[in-house]
Design an enzyme around this catalytic site. Structure first.
Site, PDB file in Angstrom:
ATOM      1  N   HIS A   1       0.750  -1.149  -0.041  1.00  0.00           N
ATOM      2  CA  HIS A   1       0.171   0.009   0.094  1.00  0.00           C
ATOM      3  C   HIS A   1       0.786   1.195   0.048  1.00  0.00           C
ATOM      4  O   HIS A   1       0.525   2.346  -0.357  1.00  0.00           O
ATOM      5  CB  HIS A   1      -0.923   0.068   1.258  1.00  0.00           C
ATOM      6  CG  HIS A   1      -0.339   0.232   2.276  1.00  0.00           C
ATOM      7  ND1 HIS A   1      -0.151  -0.656   3.612  1.00  0.00           N
ATOM      8  CD2 HIS A   1       0.152   1.480   3.121  1.00  0.00           C
ATOM      9  CE1 HIS A   1       0.289  -0.366   4.687  1.00  0.00           C
ATOM     10  NE2 HIS A   1       0.393   1.192   4.295  1.00  0.00           N
TER      11      HIS A   1
ATOM     12  N   SER B   1       4.889   2.586   7.734  1.00  0.00           N
ATOM     13  CA  SER B   1       4.438   1.437   6.996  1.00  0.00           C
ATOM     14  C   SER B   1       5.582   1.108   6.172  1.00  0.00           C
ATOM     15  O   SER B   1       6.621   1.841   5.447  1.00  0.00           O
ATOM     16  CB  SER B   1       3.600   1.715   5.820  1.00  0.00           C
ATOM     17  OG  SER B   1       2.160   1.580   6.764  1.00  0.00           O
TER      18      SER B   1
ATOM     19  N   ASP C   1      -0.083  -7.710   1.309  1.00  0.00           N
ATOM     20  CA  ASP C   1       0.393  -6.273   1.409  1.00  0.00           C
ATOM     21  C   ASP C   1       1.886  -6.222   1.458  1.00  0.00           C
ATOM     22  O   ASP C   1       2.679  -5.490   2.463  1.00  0.00           O
ATOM     23  CB  ASP C   1      -0.217  -5.696   2.920  1.00  0.00           C
ATOM     24  CG  ASP C   1      -0.210  -4.038   2.716  1.00  0.00           C
ATOM     25  OD1 ASP C   1       0.386  -3.523   1.818  1.00  0.00           O
ATOM     26  OD2 ASP C   1      -0.466  -3.331   3.710  1.00  0.00           O
TER      27      ASP C   1
END
Length: 382
Positions: free
Chosen positions: A90, A199, A119
Site C-alpha cells: 500500500h 509502513s 500487503d
C-alpha cells in the site's frame, strides 16, 4: 554511651554505602540497557530506507502542476546486497515514481514484484560505487517471538526520518485486512509506536533482527498503542519467490467461487436451501480438468446449485477464508482429495492444483485500488 555512638555511626555509614551502591547499580544497569538499544539502532538503521512517492498520473488527471504533485512517505528495508528493498504494497500502490534514500544516497526505484494479498512489495535499486557500505537487514524468526519481549521500530513517521521507537510484543496470531480485502493471519501485535510513514519498516527484536514489517494500527491516523506487523515468515516466503521466480506462485483449484455464503433471505430469494458451511462453486472454465460443477441460473432469480467445497484432504473448509488458508499449504501440481457436496450427497474428487503467478512489473506504475481498508474497527494502514 561512646560505644552506642560508634555503632550508630557505623550503621549510618553502612546504610549510606548501601544506598550509594544501589544507586550506582541502578545507574549502571540503566546505562547498559541504553547502550544495548543504541547498538540496536546503529546496527539496524543502516538497513532502513526512506521512501518518497509521487502520483504524477493522478495529478495530471486533476490538472495539477508539478509543484503540487501529491506525495507520500513510507519506509522500507534492504533485503540483500543486490539492492532489493522490501516495503508494504500500500506504500507504492498507484504511484508513478518512488525515490529511495538509503544511507544518505538517493536512488530511483523499480518494482520487482508485489503480493497485494499479503500487503508486500519488493522494489529494486541500482547500488553503485556511491554506496560506501551495503548492510542488508538481519533476518530473524517468528518461532522465537513471545509476548512480553521488547520490540523496536525504525521508520519515517510523518516524514521524520530514522525515528526509533520501543515497546513490547503485545499479542500474536492477530488478523488484519489486506488492500485486496483478503485476511492476513498470524499478525504480530505491538505497542511500539507505529504512525503514518512507518509502513514498510522493520519491527526488530533485541538481537537487532527483523521479525516483522510494520503495517497498520488502530486509531485515527496516529498510534494508539495497538499496532500490527506482518511476521517475517510470511515476508521471507513471498519476497524470496518474487526475487527468484519473478512473482508469487500459488496453488489454486482454477475455479471461481462465492466469497461468502448467501444469507437465509438470499437463499429464499434464489430458491435454494440455506447453506451453513462450505464454499459454493460459481463457475468452472470449459478446459478445467477438475470435473466440478458451477451454478446454473434458471430464469431471473432461481438458481441450481452445483458443487459446494467442504474439505481439502483433512482440512475442513467452512468459508472462503478457510479455502485460501488451506491452499497456501500446497504447491502447484499437488494432488488433493476435494470433499464436495453435490445434489445433497458428499463425494470425494481427486484433483491436481494448478499454478497462479502474480504479475511481473518492469516499471513503477501499478493500479490496484486500495478500497476501504480502514473502516471504523479495522486497523489503519500507516
Amino acid at each position: 554511651m561512646k560505644s552506642s555512638m560508634v555503632n550508630r555511626t557505623d550503621f549510618s555509614r553502612v546504610f549510606i554505602g548501601y544506598f550509594i551502591g544501589l544507586k550506582l547499580y541502578e545507574i549502571s544497569s540503566l546505562k547498559s540497557d541504553e547502550n544495548k538499544q543504541i547498538d540496536i539502532f546503529k546496527k539496524t538503521s543502516k538497513s532502513v530506507c526512506f521512501i518518497s512517492t509521487e502520483y504524477s498520473k493522478l495529478a495530471s488527471n486533476l490538472n495539477m502542476d508539478h509543484d503540487n504533485l501529491p506525495k507520500g512517505v513510507g519506509t522500507g528495508f534492504l533485503w540483500d546486497n543486490k539492492g532489493h528493498i522490501v516495503t508494504n504494497f500500500h506504500v507504492i500502490n498507484k504511484v508513478d515514481n518512488a525515490m529511495v534514500i538509503l544511507n544518505n544516497h538517493t536512488y530511483n526505484a523499480k518494482i520487482t514484484g508485489i503480493e497485494p494479498e499479503k500487503d508486500i512489495a519488493v522494489l529494486k535499486i541500482d547500488l553503485n560505487e556511491t554506496s560506501s557500505s551495503i548492510n542488508p537487514i538481519t533476518i530473524g524468526s517468528i518461532d522465537d517471538v513471545i509476548i512480553g519481549q521488547y520490540s523496536y521500530a525504525i521508520g519515517n513517521p510523518f516524514g521524520q526520518d530514522n525515528t526509533f521507537t520501543m515497546g513490547i510484543i503485545s499479542g500474536l496470531n492477530r488478523e488484519i485486512t489486506s488492500p485486496t480485502g483478503r485476511k492476513i493471519t498470524g499478525i504480530i501485535q505491538t505497542d511500539t509506536a507505529i504512525n503514518p510513514g512507518n509502513s514498510g519498516g522493520p519491527l526488530i527484536n533485541s538481537k537487532g533482527e527483523v521479525i516483522g514489517m510494520n503495517t497498520a494500527s488502530f486509531g485515527s491516523g496516529t498510534s494508539a498503542g495497538v499496532n500490527f506487523a506482518i511476521p517475517i515468515n510470511i515476508i521471507k516466503k513471498v519476497v524470496n519467490e518474487i526475487i527468484e521466480k519473478g512473482g508469487v506462485q500459488k496453488a489454486i483449484i482454477g475455479i471461481s467461487y462465492l466469497d461468502r455464503l448467501p444469507s437465509a433471505f438470499e437463499s429464499k430469494q434464489m430458491g435454494i436451501d440455506e447453506i451453513k458451511k462450505g464454499v459454493i462453486v460459481l463457475s468452472v472454465p470449459a478446459n478445467s480438468s477438475t470435473g466440478l460443477r458451477g451454478i446454473k441460473r434458471v430464469g431471473d432469480k432461481k438458481v441450481i446449485l452445483g458443487d459446494i467445497i467442504i474439505g481439502i484432504d483433512n482440512y475442513d473448509i467452512n468459508n472462503a477464508q478457510d479455502l485460501l488458508n488451506t491452499l497456501e499449504r500446497y504447491k502447484p501440481d499437488d494432488k488433493v482429495q476435494l470433499k464436495i457436496i453435490r445434489d445433497g450427497k458428499e463425494i470425494i474428487k481427486e484433483i491436481s492444483l494448478i499454478t497462479y503467478k502474480t504479475k511481473t512489473y518492469t516499471n513503477m506504475e501499478i493500479d490496484i485500488p486500495l478500497g476501504n481498508i480502514a473502516p471504523q474497527i479495522t486497523p489503519k494502514m500507516n
